[in-house]
Design a protein around this motif. Structure first.
Motif, PDB file in Angstrom:
ATOM      1  N   ARG A  49       0.856  -1.200   0.000  1.00 46.27           N
ATOM      2  CA  ARG A  49       0.000   0.000   0.000  1.00 46.27           C
ATOM      3  C   ARG A  49       0.879   1.233   0.000  1.00 46.27           C
ATOM      4  O   ARG A  49       1.852   1.323   0.738  1.00 46.27           O
ATOM      5  N   VAL A  50       0.501   2.209  -0.836  1.00 52.10           N
ATOM      6  CA  VAL A  50       1.188   3.496  -0.894  1.00 52.10           C
ATOM      7  C   VAL A  50       0.139   4.575  -0.652  1.00 52.10           C
ATOM      8  O   VAL A  50      -0.951   4.535  -1.239  1.00 52.10           O
ATOM      9  N   VAL A  51       0.474   5.522   0.207  1.00 50.40           N
ATOM     10  CA  VAL A  51      -0.399   6.666   0.459  1.00 50.40           C
ATOM     11  C   VAL A  51       0.433   7.923   0.250  1.00 50.40           C
ATOM     12  O   VAL A  51       1.457   8.119   0.908  1.00 50.40           O
ATOM     13  N   ASP A  52      -0.004   8.752  -0.684  1.00 49.42           N
ATOM     14  CA  ASP A  52       0.673  10.010  -0.991  1.00 49.42           C
ATOM     15  C   ASP A  52      -0.271  11.173  -0.745  1.00 49.42           C
ATOM     16  O   ASP A  52      -1.493  11.029  -0.816  1.00 49.42           O
ATOM     17  N   PHE A  53       0.335  12.321  -0.534  1.00 49.22           N
ATOM     18  CA  PHE A  53      -0.417  13.569  -0.432  1.00 49.22           C
ATOM     19  C   PHE A  53       0.168  14.522  -1.472  1.00 49.22           C
ATOM     20  O   PHE A  53       1.387  14.721  -1.526  1.00 49.22           O
ATOM     21  N   TRP A  54      -0.723  15.073  -2.291  1.00 52.09           N
ATOM     22  CA  TRP A  54      -0.323  15.977  -3.373  1.00 52.09           C
ATOM     23  C   TRP A  54      -1.142  17.253  -3.290  1.00 52.09           C
ATOM     24  O   TRP A  54      -2.267  17.241  -2.785  1.00 52.09           O
ATOM     25  N   GLU A  55      -0.600  18.341  -3.829  1.00 47.13           N
ATOM     26  CA  GLU A  55      -1.322  19.609  -3.831  1.00 47.13           C
ATOM     27  C   GLU A  55      -2.572  19.561  -4.701  1.00 47.13           C
ATOM     28  O   GLU A  55      -3.507  20.322  -4.476  1.00 47.13           O
ATOM     29  N   SER A  56      -2.590  18.651  -5.691  1.00 38.00           N
ATOM     30  CA  SER A  56      -3.756  18.535  -6.572  1.00 38.00           C
ATOM     31  C   SER A  56      -3.706  17.202  -7.309  1.00 38.00           C
ATOM     32  O   SER A  56      -2.637  16.578  -7.410  1.00 38.00           O
ATOM     33  N   ALA A  57      -4.852  16.800  -7.844  1.00 36.39           N
ATOM     34  CA  ALA A  57      -4.906  15.593  -8.670  1.00 36.39           C
ATOM     35  C   ALA A  57      -4.063  15.780  -9.927  1.00 36.39           C
ATOM     36  O   ALA A  57      -3.436  14.830 -10.411  1.00 36.39           O
ATOM     37  N   GLU A  58      -4.007  16.994 -10.449  1.00 32.68           N
ATOM     38  CA  GLU A  58      -3.210  17.268 -11.645  1.00 32.68           C
ATOM     39  C   GLU A  58      -1.722  17.089 -11.372  1.00 32.68           C
ATOM     40  O   GLU A  58      -0.984  16.572 -12.223  1.00 32.68           O
ATOM     41  N   PRO A  81      -5.275   4.111  -8.819  1.00 33.54           N
ATOM     42  CA  PRO A  81      -5.204   4.799  -7.540  1.00 33.54           C
ATOM     43  C   PRO A  81      -6.559   5.377  -7.140  1.00 33.54           C
ATOM     44  O   PRO A  81      -7.380   5.720  -7.987  1.00 33.54           O
ATOM     45  N   ARG A  82      -6.765   5.454  -5.847  1.00 29.64           N
ATOM     46  CA  ARG A  82      -7.949   6.129  -5.311  1.00 29.64           C
ATOM     47  C   ARG A  82      -7.515   7.541  -4.937  1.00 29.64           C
ATOM     48  O   ARG A  82      -6.527   7.724  -4.209  1.00 29.64           O
ATOM     49  N   ILE A  83      -8.233   8.538  -5.437  1.00 32.97           N
ATOM     50  CA  ILE A  83      -7.897   9.933  -5.165  1.00 32.97           C
ATOM     51  C   ILE A  83      -9.074  10.566  -4.432  1.00 32.97           C
ATOM     52  O   ILE A  83     -10.195  10.575  -4.933  1.00 32.97           O
ATOM     53  N   ASP A  84      -8.786  11.072  -3.224  1.00 31.06           N
ATOM     54  CA  ASP A  84      -9.806  11.698  -2.389  1.00 31.06           C
ATOM     55  C   ASP A  84      -9.357  13.096  -2.008  1.00 31.06           C
ATOM     56  O   ASP A  84      -8.159  13.347  -1.813  1.00 31.06           O
ATOM     57  N   GLU A  85     -10.316  13.994  -1.870  1.00 29.86           N
ATOM     58  CA  GLU A  85     -10.022  15.345  -1.413  1.00 29.86           C
ATOM     59  C   GLU A  85      -9.474  15.292   0.005  1.00 29.86           C
ATOM     60  O   GLU A  85      -9.945  14.544   0.851  1.00 29.86           O
ATOM     61  N   ALA A  86      -8.469  16.100   0.250  1.00 31.30           N
ATOM     62  CA  ALA A  86      -7.919  16.234   1.603  1.00 31.30           C
ATOM     63  C   ALA A  86      -8.406  17.556   2.190  1.00 31.30           C
ATOM     64  O   ALA A  86      -8.246  18.612   1.573  1.00 31.30           O
ATOM     65  N   VAL A  87      -9.002  17.496   3.341  1.00 29.98           N
ATOM     66  CA  VAL A  87      -9.443  18.711   4.005  1.00 29.98           C
ATOM     67  C   VAL A  87      -8.242  19.437   4.611  1.00 29.98           C
ATOM     68  O   VAL A  87      -8.176  20.651   4.635  1.00 29.98           O
ATOM     69  N   ASN A  88      -7.256  18.647   5.064  1.00 25.65           N
ATOM     70  CA  ASN A  88      -6.074  19.226   5.690  1.00 25.65           C
ATOM     71  C   ASN A  88      -4.927  18.224   5.539  1.00 25.65           C
ATOM     72  O   ASN A  88      -5.143  17.025   5.619  1.00 25.65           O
ATOM     73  N   VAL A  89      -3.734  18.724   5.325  1.00 28.85           N
ATOM     74  CA  VAL A  89      -2.533  17.889   5.300  1.00 28.85           C
ATOM     75  C   VAL A  89      -1.511  18.546   6.217  1.00 28.85           C
ATOM     76  O   VAL A  89      -1.171  19.706   6.028  1.00 28.85           O
ATOM     77  N   MET A  90      -1.051  17.800   7.205  1.00 27.69           N
ATOM     78  CA  MET A  90      -0.012  18.307   8.112  1.00 27.69           C
ATOM     79  C   MET A  90       1.177  17.366   8.008  1.00 27.69           C
ATOM     80  O   MET A  90       1.021  16.153   8.071  1.00 27.69           O
ATOM     81  N   VAL A  91       2.358  17.934   7.827  1.00 25.40           N
ATOM     82  CA  VAL A  91       3.576  17.164   7.733  1.00 25.40           C
ATOM     83  C   VAL A  91       4.536  17.689   8.784  1.00 25.40           C
ATOM     84  O   VAL A  91       4.760  18.896   8.870  1.00 25.40           O
ATOM     85  N   GLY A  92       5.070  16.808   9.564  1.00 24.93           N
ATOM     86  CA  GLY A  92       6.004  17.234  10.609  1.00 24.93           C
ATOM     87  C   GLY A  92       7.065  16.200  10.834  1.00 24.93           C
ATOM     88  O   GLY A  92       7.045  15.121  10.250  1.00 24.93           O
ATOM     89  N   ARG A  93       7.946  16.508  11.681  1.00 22.76           N
ATOM     90  CA  ARG A  93       9.018  15.575  12.037  1.00 22.76           C
ATOM     91  C   ARG A  93       9.041  15.404  13.495  1.00 22.76           C
ATOM     92  O   ARG A  93       8.875  16.167  14.304  1.00 22.76           O
TER      93      ARG A  93
END
Length: 93
Positions: A49-58, A81-93
């Protein structure tokens, strides 16, 4: 609009994933514009399984166009791939 991209790869292996990742991250076009975050691992059913977050489907589609030859060369089976709208994406370390 940011998107969550989920890719289920039945029969996909860690070796295929590592080969693909090495080739993608060493490509002169990486990182792709619009890439936000990535996670991957076994899916619990013998696949990957791979899960990515992108700024847009394009932005994700532009990545797919560049990466498809890499996926084919490793023998990774074609997937939808399944593409769903993200309401929020937070990336941290």
């Amino acid at each position: 609009m940011p998107v969550i991209v989920t890719v289920e790869i039945p029969g996909g292996t860690k070796e295929q994933y590592e080969q693909n990742t090495e080739q993608i991250t060493s490509a002169d076009w990486w990182p792709m514009p619009g890439f936000l975050a990535h996670a991957a691992g076994p899916d619990g059913t013998g696949g990957w399984r791979v899960v990515d977050f992108w700024e847009s489907a394009e932005a994700f589609q532009a990545f797919v166009e560049k990466a498809t030859p890499i996926f084919r060369s490793s023998g990774t089976p074609p997937v939808m791939p399944r593409i769903d709208e993200a309401v929020n994406v937070m990336v941290g370390r």
